[in-house]
Design a protein around this motif. Structure first.
Motif, mmCIF file in Angstrom:
data_model
loop_
_atom_site.group_PDB
_atom_site.id
_atom_site.type_symbol
_atom_site.label_atom_id
_atom_site.label_comp_id
_atom_site.label_asym_id
_atom_site.label_seq_id
_atom_site.Cartn_x
_atom_site.Cartn_y
_atom_site.Cartn_z
ATOM 1 N N LYS A 100 59.371 48.398 75.578
ATOM 2 C CA LYS A 100 58.842 49.979 75.599
ATOM 3 C C LYS A 100 57.772 49.898 76.719
ATOM 4 N N SER A 101 57.510 48.943 77.467
ATOM 5 C CA SER A 101 56.707 49.290 78.535
ATOM 6 C C SER A 101 56.987 50.333 79.658
ATOM 7 N N ASP A 102 56.236 50.921 80.250
ATOM 8 C CA ASP A 102 56.481 52.025 81.235
ATOM 9 C C ASP A 102 57.054 51.421 82.325
ATOM 10 N N TYR A 103 57.063 50.166 82.422
ATOM 11 C CA TYR A 103 57.419 49.231 83.714
ATOM 12 C C TYR A 103 58.889 49.036 83.603
ATOM 13 N N ALA A 104 59.270 49.135 82.162
ATOM 14 C CA ALA A 104 60.639 48.184 81.913
ATOM 15 C C ALA A 104 61.753 49.304 82.751
ATOM 16 N N PRO A 105 61.686 50.485 82.929
ATOM 17 C CA PRO A 105 62.905 51.130 83.699
ATOM 18 C C PRO A 105 62.836 50.427 85.108
ATOM 19 N N GLU A 106 61.783 50.584 85.702
ATOM 20 C CA GLU A 106 61.692 50.035 87.075
ATOM 21 C C GLU A 106 62.001 48.558 87.169
ATOM 22 N N VAL A 107 61.429 47.759 86.417
ATOM 23 C CA VAL A 107 62.022 46.500 86.415
ATOM 24 C C VAL A 107 63.186 46.176 86.271
ATOM 25 N N TRP A 108 63.987 46.728 85.191
ATOM 26 C CA TRP A 108 65.569 46.499 85.240
ATOM 27 C C TRP A 108 66.176 46.924 86.467
ATOM 28 N N LEU A 109 65.697 48.023 87.157
ATOM 29 C CA LEU A 109 66.193 48.440 88.538
ATOM 30 C C LEU A 109 65.968 47.378 89.461
ATOM 31 N N LYS A 130 70.859 48.585 81.817
ATOM 32 C CA LYS A 130 69.735 48.448 80.983
ATOM 33 C C LYS A 130 68.758 49.531 81.526
ATOM 34 N N ALA A 131 68.556 49.471 82.659
ATOM 35 C CA ALA A 131 67.798 50.744 83.345
ATOM 36 C C ALA A 131 68.214 52.198 82.832
ATOM 37 N N LEU A 132 69.316 52.172 82.664
ATOM 38 C CA LEU A 132 70.091 53.497 82.213
ATOM 39 C C LEU A 132 69.899 53.914 80.996
ATOM 40 N N ALA A 133 69.192 52.945 80.153
ATOM 41 C CA ALA A 133 68.945 53.280 78.537
ATOM 42 C C ALA A 133 67.688 54.061 78.710
ATOM 43 N N TYR A 134 66.723 54.148 79.872
ATOM 44 C CA TYR A 134 65.834 54.896 79.835
ATOM 45 C C TYR A 134 66.008 56.214 80.608
ATOM 46 N N THR A 135 66.569 57.294 79.767
ATOM 47 C CA THR A 135 67.196 58.387 80.395
ATOM 48 C C THR A 135 66.120 59.189 80.904
ATOM 49 N N GLU A 136 64.783 59.239 80.305
ATOM 50 C CA GLU A 136 63.880 60.046 80.788
ATOM 51 C C GLU A 136 63.075 59.448 82.062
ATOM 52 N N SER A 137 63.482 58.315 82.376
ATOM 53 C CA SER A 137 62.685 57.706 83.621
ATOM 54 C C SER A 137 62.751 58.291 85.099
ATOM 55 N N ARG A 138 61.808 58.018 85.766
ATOM 56 C CA ARG A 138 62.364 58.568 87.241
ATOM 57 C C ARG A 138 63.057 57.714 88.037
ATOM 58 N N PHE A 139 63.376 56.507 87.553
ATOM 59 C CA PHE A 139 64.413 55.463 88.106
ATOM 60 C C PHE A 139 65.874 55.636 87.837
ATOM 61 N N TYR A 140 66.086 56.636 86.756
ATOM 62 C CA TYR A 140 67.298 56.978 86.166
ATOM 63 C C TYR A 140 68.333 56.899 87.268
ATOM 64 N N ASP A 141 68.263 58.220 88.089
ATOM 65 C CA ASP A 141 69.096 58.478 88.917
ATOM 66 C C ASP A 141 69.496 57.005 90.088
ATOM 67 N N LYS A 142 68.339 56.493 90.376
ATOM 68 C CA LYS A 142 68.481 55.372 91.314
ATOM 69 C C LYS A 142 69.194 54.416 90.844
ATOM 70 N N ALA A 143 69.149 54.021 89.495
ATOM 71 C CA ALA A 143 69.822 53.180 88.706
ATOM 72 C C ALA A 143 71.306 53.619 88.502
ATOM 73 N N LEU A 144 71.682 54.680 88.547
ATOM 74 C CA LEU A 144 72.995 55.323 88.502
ATOM 75 C C LEU A 144 73.572 55.032 89.736
ATOM 76 N N TYR A 145 72.906 55.490 90.808
ATOM 77 C CA TYR A 145 73.411 55.375 92.123
ATOM 78 C C TYR A 145 73.971 53.750 92.613
ATOM 79 N N LYS A 146 72.891 52.796 92.121
ATOM 80 C CA LYS A 146 73.035 51.581 92.209
ATOM 81 C C LYS A 146 74.175 50.996 91.654
ATOM 82 N N LEU A 147 74.404 51.214 90.465
ATOM 83 C CA LEU A 147 75.577 51.068 89.563
ATOM 84 C C LEU A 147 76.762 51.385 89.917
#
Length: 169
Positions: A100-109, A130-147
């Protein structure tokens, strides 16, 4: 100890800049004369930084309130040192111990990018998901693009198209 590691990191940057300056001077002299061996390109040394971070987590483990930040920074420094396996290891520890760390979405990315860069697309896709599980993250769109790009690399064009559409939708 956390601050000490940061100071070691800053010192490594200063030491590297000074070594690079000496190298550039030596290289210019060598280019002119071609006398003697070619100067060696300097490398940044992160040994003290990583040793301090490891000591911090070994000593205080999960009780340290910034343990997630330590794992994040260890992974970051390992990546800068050109050690993708070391960065993945630190980041995997972070998400395992602090999901649940604030770093988790970025780290999965970053884990996904780490796998993507070496052509391990199945593992990259799993990390991006895994990064996409954090739907409110600022990294969500980038993870979707990279996926989507990862699916393309896997020749799974239907999933790639669907994911790109989700991105722009």
């Amino acid at each position: 100890m956390f601050r000490l590691a940061e100071l070691y990191y800053e010192r490594s940057a200063v030491d590297y800049d000074e070594a690079l300056e000496r190298y550039n001077t030596a290289r210019a002299a060598w280019e002119t004369s071609k006398a003697g061996p070619e100067p060696d390109v300097p490398e940044r040394n992160f040994d003290e930084v990583l040793r301090t971070y490891r000591r911090l987590v070994d000593t205080f483990g999960g009780t340290y309130r910034y343990a997630d930040a330590v794992y994040y920074l260890m992974g970051y420094v390992e990546a800068e040192a050109g050690n993708p396996a070391g960065s993945r290891k630190a980041w995997m520890e972070l998400v395992a111990k602090h999901p649940k760390s604030d770093y988790a979405p970025e780290v999965w990315l970053r884990i996904g990018e780490n796998h993507f860069d070496v052509g391990d697309f199945d593992k990259a896709a799993a990390a991006y998901q895994k990064a996409l599980a954090y739907t409110e993250s600022r990294f969500y769109d980038k993870a979707l693009y990279k996926l989507a790009w990862t699916y393309f690399q896997l020749f799974d064009y239907d999933k790639a198209i669907k994911t790109f559409k989700e991105l722009i939708g």
